[in-house]
Design an enzyme around this catalytic site. Sequence first.
Site, PDB file in Angstrom:
ATOM      1  N   LYS A 199       0.827  -1.205   0.000  1.00  0.00           N
ATOM      2  CA  LYS A 199       0.000   0.000   0.000  1.00  0.00           C
ATOM      3  C   LYS A 199       0.866   1.263   0.000  1.00  0.00           C
ATOM      4  CE  LYS A 199      -3.192   2.981   0.594  1.00  0.00           C
ATOM      5  NZ  LYS A 199      -4.564   3.069   0.982  1.00  0.00           N
ATOM      6  N   CYS A 253      -3.580  10.373   1.046  1.00  0.00           N
ATOM      7  CA  CYS A 253      -2.740   9.197   0.827  1.00  0.00           C
ATOM      8  C   CYS A 253      -1.395   9.560   0.236  1.00  0.00           C
ATOM      9  CB  CYS A 253      -3.453   8.240  -0.124  1.00  0.00           C
ATOM     10  SG  CYS A 253      -5.130   7.937   0.387  1.00  0.00           S
TER      11      CYS A 253
HETATM   12  N1  SAJ Z   1      -2.106  14.089  -9.368  1.00  0.00           N
HETATM   13  C1  SAJ Z   1      -1.234  14.787 -10.192  1.00  0.00           C
HETATM   14  N2  SAJ Z   1      -0.855  14.214 -11.366  1.00  0.00           N
HETATM   15  C2  SAJ Z   1      -1.311  13.001 -11.750  1.00  0.00           C
HETATM   16  C3  SAJ Z   1      -2.191  12.297 -10.916  1.00  0.00           C
HETATM   17  C4  SAJ Z   1      -2.561  12.864  -9.713  1.00  0.00           C
HETATM   18  O1  SAJ Z   1      -0.803  15.895  -9.874  1.00  0.00           O
HETATM   19  O2  SAJ Z   1      -0.939  12.560 -12.852  1.00  0.00           O
HETATM   20  C5  SAJ Z   1      -2.509  14.660  -8.088  1.00  0.00           C
HETATM   21  C6  SAJ Z   1      -4.014  14.845  -7.942  1.00  0.00           C
HETATM   22  O3  SAJ Z   1      -4.423  16.062  -8.477  1.00  0.00           O
HETATM   23  C7  SAJ Z   1      -4.194  14.758  -6.441  1.00  0.00           C
HETATM   24  C8  SAJ Z   1      -3.139  13.771  -6.011  1.00  0.00           C
HETATM   25  O4  SAJ Z   1      -2.193  13.724  -7.065  1.00  0.00           O
HETATM   26  O5  SAJ Z   1      -3.942  15.999  -5.836  1.00  0.00           O
HETATM   27  C9  SAJ Z   1      -3.650  12.402  -5.707  1.00  0.00           C
HETATM   28  O6  SAJ Z   1      -4.635  12.003  -6.606  1.00  0.00           O
HETATM   29  P1  SAJ Z   1      -4.785  10.533  -7.185  1.00  0.00           P
HETATM   30  O7  SAJ Z   1      -6.010  10.512  -7.999  1.00  0.00           O
HETATM   31  O8  SAJ Z   1      -3.542  10.130  -7.880  1.00  0.00           O
HETATM   32  O9  SAJ Z   1      -4.873   9.597  -5.919  1.00  0.00           O
HETATM   33  P2  SAJ Z   1      -5.796   9.567  -4.574  1.00  0.00           P
HETATM   34  O10 SAJ Z   1      -5.001  10.148  -3.448  1.00  0.00           O
HETATM   35  O11 SAJ Z   1      -7.151  10.110  -4.798  1.00  0.00           O
HETATM   36  O12 SAJ Z   1      -5.900   7.993  -4.348  1.00  0.00           O
HETATM   37  C10 SAJ Z   1      -4.721   7.226  -4.187  1.00  0.00           C
HETATM   38  C11 SAJ Z   1      -4.829   6.013  -5.105  1.00  0.00           C
HETATM   39  N3  SAJ Z   1      -3.541   5.342  -5.177  1.00  0.00           N
HETATM   40  C12 SAJ Z   1      -2.989   5.007  -6.340  1.00  0.00           C
HETATM   41  O13 SAJ Z   1      -3.480   5.255  -7.431  1.00  0.00           O
HETATM   42  C13 SAJ Z   1      -1.693   4.281  -6.243  1.00  0.00           C
HETATM   43  C14 SAJ Z   1      -5.920   5.089  -4.592  1.00  0.00           C
HETATM   44  O14 SAJ Z   1      -5.950   3.894  -5.336  1.00  0.00           O
HETATM   45  C15 SAJ Z   1      -5.665   4.761  -3.110  1.00  0.00           C
HETATM   46  O15 SAJ Z   1      -6.697   3.961  -2.582  1.00  0.00           O
HETATM   47  C16 SAJ Z   1      -5.632   6.046  -2.336  1.00  0.00           C
HETATM   48  O16 SAJ Z   1      -4.566   6.846  -2.850  1.00  0.00           O
HETATM   49  C17 SAJ Z   1      -5.377   5.695  -0.889  1.00  0.00           C
HETATM   50  O17 SAJ Z   1      -6.350   5.677  -0.111  1.00  0.00           O
HETATM   51  O18 SAJ Z   1      -4.250   5.365  -0.535  1.00  0.00           O
END
Ligand code: SAJ
Length: 410
Positions: A199, A253
Amino acid sequence: MKLTIEVIGMGYIGLPTALLLAEAGHNVYGVDINEEKIGSLQKGNLPFEEKGLKELFSKVKSFGHFSVSSNLKPADVFLIAVPTPQIDHKSDLQYVFSALTKIKEVFKDGGTIIIESTVGPTDCERQIIPEIIKMGKKFRFACCPERAIPGNTLYEMVYNARIIGGHTLEDAVYVRDIYATFIKGEIFTTSSTVASTCKVMENTYRDVNIALANEFARIADEVGFNVWEAISLANKHPRVNILQPGPGVGGHCIPIDPWFFTAISKQTDMILISRKINDNMPQYIVDRVSKLLSKLSLKKPTIGILGYAYKKNVDDFRETPAEEITFLLSKKYKVLINDPFVKNSPRRTIDLDDILNQSDALILVTDHEIYRKIDFTKYPNIKFIFDTRNFFQKNDFNNSPILLYCLGKG
Ligand code: SAJ
C-alpha cells in the site's frame, strides 16, 4: 458465509465498505466517535458525496441489516477504517489504538480484527499485533489496505485486486473468504508486512512519478516547450507512462504515505526529493502568478481560485494544494475561492458568478468539469487565467481579451 461485522470509522472508506458488506448479506454495524455523523446517518443522510453511495445506502437500509452507533457491540469481525495521519513525518496510530481499546471491551475468543487503514510497513508486526496479543484471547488478524480512489470508490472496492496480509496464512485465507463475499477482483494473500508495504509503495510510486512530471513542467517553463504535448507523445512509447504535472499532490494518501518509509529507513533519497518537489509546487505556482500580477500594476489585485478540492469532481479537500496556494497568496493579495463541490471547508467559498465578477486574475487549481461551462466573454474584469492542469485551451478564449497562461508551457 454470513457474519456480524463491526466497521469502525464511518469515513470515505469505512462507510462504503460497511454498505458493501451489508449488501453482501452480513449483519453490519457502523461505528464512529463523531456523534453528529452517527446522528445524521441514522436520519438517512450521508456525510459526503460519492458516486453510487446514496443508491447503495437506500438499498442496504431496505434490507435492514445495517445500523450505526457510537458504541461498539460484540461481533465476529472488527474492521478498522480510521485515519492514520502523520505527525512530524511519522505515522500516528492513535486512532487505531483507541479503536483497539474499545474492541478489547467486547472482543470474544476467536474473533477477527482487520485493519484497512494505511499503516507503515512494520506497524502491524511491531505495534498492532502485540497490542492484540495483550487482550489475552485467541484471535485472527489481517491487514487489508484499501485501494479505492475517491470519485470511483464503490467500483474500485468491488473490482480492484485486493491484498490480504494475515498474521498467519490461515488468518489471511479466512479474511480472504470474507472479502470474497463482495469483491469481484482478484484477491491475493500474503503476510501483514508485505500487504502494508504494498500500500505504501503504491502511493509512493505515484508521488515519485508525479514529482517527475512536475519537474518536467518546470524544465518546460524554463526552456520553453509544451510539457503536456511532450508527455502525451512520450507516452506513445509502449513502456513509458509519465503522469501529469499539477499544483501539487493532495488527498489523504499520496502526500502522506511516502513518509511511512522515511520514518523507518534511511534509504529514501528519491522519496524525500519527490516529497519536496511536490510540496513546493504551490509556492512555484504562486511565484509564477505573482510575476504575472506585477506586470499589471493593480493596487491590490483580487485573485480567484477555481477549485479547492484536491482533485476534480470530488468534495474532498484533505491536504489540498489549494490551501497552501491560498495561504501564500493571501499574504499579498485578496483571495477568493470557488468550489461547487466542497462544503464545510475552513476557507469561505463563494458562488462561481461572484468570483468571476470580482477577480482580476484566476488560478485554475482543480479541474472540475463544471468549469468548462464558464462563458468568459461575460467577465472583462479578468486579466488572465493561470491554469495549473492544462484544462483550458487557447480556443476557449478566442472572443475574449483574457490571457491564458499554463503551468509547463514556457
Ligand atoms: N495528481 C497529479 N498528477 C497526476 C495524478 C494525480 O498531480 O498525474 C494529483 C491529484 O491532483 C491529487 C493527487 O495527485 O492531488 C492524488 O490524486 P490521485 O487521484 O492520484 O490519488 P488519490 O489520493 O485520490 O488515491 C490514491 C490512489 N492510489 C494510487 O493510485 C496508487 C488510490 O488507489 C488509493 O486507494 C488512495 O490513494 C489511498 O487511499 O491510498
